[in-house]
Scaffold this motif. Structure first.
Motif, short mmCIF file in Angstrom:
data_model
loop_
_atom_site.label_atom_id
_atom_site.label_comp_id
_atom_site.label_asym_id
_atom_site.label_seq_id
_atom_site.Cartn_x
_atom_site.Cartn_y
_atom_site.Cartn_z
N TYR A 96 114.43 67.08 62.43
CA TYR A 96 113.18 67.24 61.69
C TYR A 96 111.97 67.15 62.62
O TYR A 96 111.09 68.01 62.58
N ARG A 99 111.72 70.06 65.25
CA ARG A 99 111.31 71.31 64.61
C ARG A 99 109.82 71.28 64.31
O ARG A 99 109.10 72.25 64.48
N ARG A 100 109.32 70.13 63.83
CA ARG A 100 107.91 69.97 63.55
C ARG A 100 107.07 70.06 64.81
O ARG A 100 106.01 70.68 64.82
#
Length: 149
Positions: A96, A99-100
Motif C-alpha cells: 500500500y 504504491r502510494r
C-alpha cells in the motif's frame, strides 16, 4: 596392399577426432539426463510410500495424534498463526505505502535551457547531444565538462 579402415569403436580417447569427442560427450550427457528424468518418479514414489508407512505407524497405530491435542500444541499453532498474520499485514502495508509513494513522484524532463546553463554548454550543442545515442564526456577535477565527442 589394401588400406585398412579405421574402426568405428575407439577405446582410446586420444585417438578420437574432435568431432567424435563432441559426439561422445553429447551422447553421454543425453543418457545421463534421460536417466535422471526416468529415475525421479521412482524416487518420488519410494519417498511417498515411506512417508505413508511412517504416518500410518506413528500417528494411527501408536496413537501419535493424541500428542496434538495437548495445550502446548495449541499454543504453537497460535504463535505460528500470529507470525503469519503479522507477515501478511506487513507485506500488505508495504504494498500500500510503496504504491502510494510511487504515485506521488513525478519525474519531469529537464529543459534544454536548464541543462545548458547548469553545464555551461551552448544551447545548440545540448540540442545536438540529445539526438545522439552514444557520446563520450570528459570532466575536469572540479566536475566541469572538458570535452565531448
Amino acid at each position: 596392399m589394401t588400406k585398412q579402415k579405421k574402426p568405428l569403436i575407439i577405446n582410446r580417447p586420444d585417438l578420437m577426432s574432435m568431432r567424435q569427442k563432441y559426439a561422445n560427450n553429447t551422447l553421454k550427457l543425453l543418457f545421463v539426463l534421460s536417466g535422471i528424468y526416468l529415475i525421479v518418479p521412482i524416487i518420488t514414489f519410494i519417498i511417498w510410500y515411506l512417508a505413508f508407512v511412517f504416518f500410518q505407524q506413528h500417528i494411527l497405530l501408536l496413537e501419535g495424534y493424541k500428542e496434538y491435542k495437548t495445550m502446548t500444541s495449541v499454543w504453537y499453532l497460535i504463535i505460528i498463526a500470529a507470525f503469519s498474520l503479522m507477515f501478511i499485514l506487513w507485506s500488505l502495508g508495504n504494498l500500500y505505502f510503496k504504491r502510494r509513494k510511487s504515485k506521488s513522484i513525478h519525474n519531469t524532463d529537464l529543459s534544454i535551457e536548464a541543462s545548458s546553463d547548469y553545464y555551461q554548454v551552448p544551447l545548440e550543442s545540448v540540442k545536438q547531444f540529445r539526438k545522439q545515442k552514444v557520446m563520450q564526456v570528459s570532466f575536469d577535477d572540479k566536475g566541469n565538462i572538458n570535452h565531448i565527442e
